[in-house]
Write an enzyme that holds these catalytic residues in place. Structure first.
Site, PDB file in Angstrom:
ATOM      1  CD  GLU A  68      -2.941  -1.188   0.305  1.00 42.69           C
ATOM      2  OE1 GLU A  68      -3.092  -0.175  -0.406  1.00 42.69           O
ATOM      3  OE2 GLU A  68      -3.652  -2.208   0.177  1.00 42.69           O
ATOM      4  CG  ASP A  93     -16.860  -9.204  -6.698  1.00 42.55           C
ATOM      5  OD1 ASP A  93     -17.983  -8.694  -6.495  1.00 42.55           O
ATOM      6  OD2 ASP A  93     -16.063  -9.474  -5.780  1.00 42.55           O
TER       7      ASP A  93
END
Length: 258
Positions: A68, A93
């Protein structure tokens, strides 16, 4: 799986998904390539998760380490990622996430719908899909390197607009052709009228000419003129058509002595 096989397997799914929902196929392919490392990532191998979507999927979830960013600074952390039974579920999805966004901001990814690949790459990042500041450039580079934009299909509304513009252009062209035909017809009618007038004038002139002196004795009057000359009643055979008609009539009535 090599890149060509990866694209060949995923492209039909991404293209059909774009036709139905408007998520650019090039974006779907590029994100899948980056997020799954051409399907070789542990997340894809273990969970059929092509896009690094976190949470719980149709087949549960797996815990994986991920990178991240805080601003420009990367860091490693563990996170739960969705698990799928196949790639179709993963693409579905991914599309669902783009269409529905999040509870706090349902339209956060709507900027990618029916967008060109460069806009889509920027909008998906602006929506918060990834924290990597270079994410849009990475997506665009992958798309252009592998010509993934060729799998994008046009927006049905855009196709309808283009078709309508073409129809209007065709109608304008047809109207122009009809006007040209009308003009041509008017010209033909005018020419015909002028020709009829010319013919009438020629007939009038012909009738006038008939009353004038011809250069030679008409064949049909030759017997009468010859008889009149032999009878000594006609010295000069020159005359008009009316004169020859009169002599011929006298000859036929037996008025010219033999």
């Amino acid at each position: 799986m090599n890149p060509r096989d990866f694209i060949d397997k995923l492209a039909p799914i991404a293209t059909e998904d774009m036709r139905r929902y408007g998520v650019p196929a090039s974006l779907t392919l590029a994100q899948a390539i980056l997020e799954s490392n051409w399907g070789k990532s542990g997340l894809t191998q273990q969970a059929n998760n092509l896009f690094g979507i976190k949470g719980t999927g149709p087949a549960g979830s797996v815990t994986m380490q991920t990178t991240e960013y805080r601003g420009q600074t990367p860091y490693r952390t563990n996170a739960q990622f969705r698990k799928y039974n196949n790639w179709q579920e993963s693409v579905a999805d991914h599309t669902k996430l783009i269409l529905n966004g999040t509870k706090d901001k349902p339209n956060r990814y709507h900027g990618v719908l029916w967008a060109d690949y460069k806009t889509a790459a920027t909008e998906i990042w602006k929506g918060g899909y990834a924290t990597d500041p270079n994410y849009p450039n990475k997506l665009i580079a992958v798309i252009e390197q592998h010509s993934l934009y060729q799998y994008d299909v046009p927006n049905p509304k855009e196709v309808e607009r283009v078709n309508m513009e073409q129809l209007i252009a065709e109608l304008k062209d047809a109207r122009k052709q009809i006007q040209q035909l009308i003009t041509s017809l008017a010209t033909v009618l005018k020419t015909t009228t002028e020709q009829e007038h010319t013919i009438r004038e020629l007939n009038k002139r012909l009738k006038k000419l008939e009353s004038l002196h011809p250069e030679n004795i008409p064949i049909w009057a030759e017997p009468a003129v010859k008889a009149a000359q032999e009878a000594g009643i006609l010295n000069d055979p020159a005359g008009s058509y009316d004169f020859y008609r009169m002599v011929t009539l006298m000859h036929r009535m037996g008025l010219i002595p033999k």
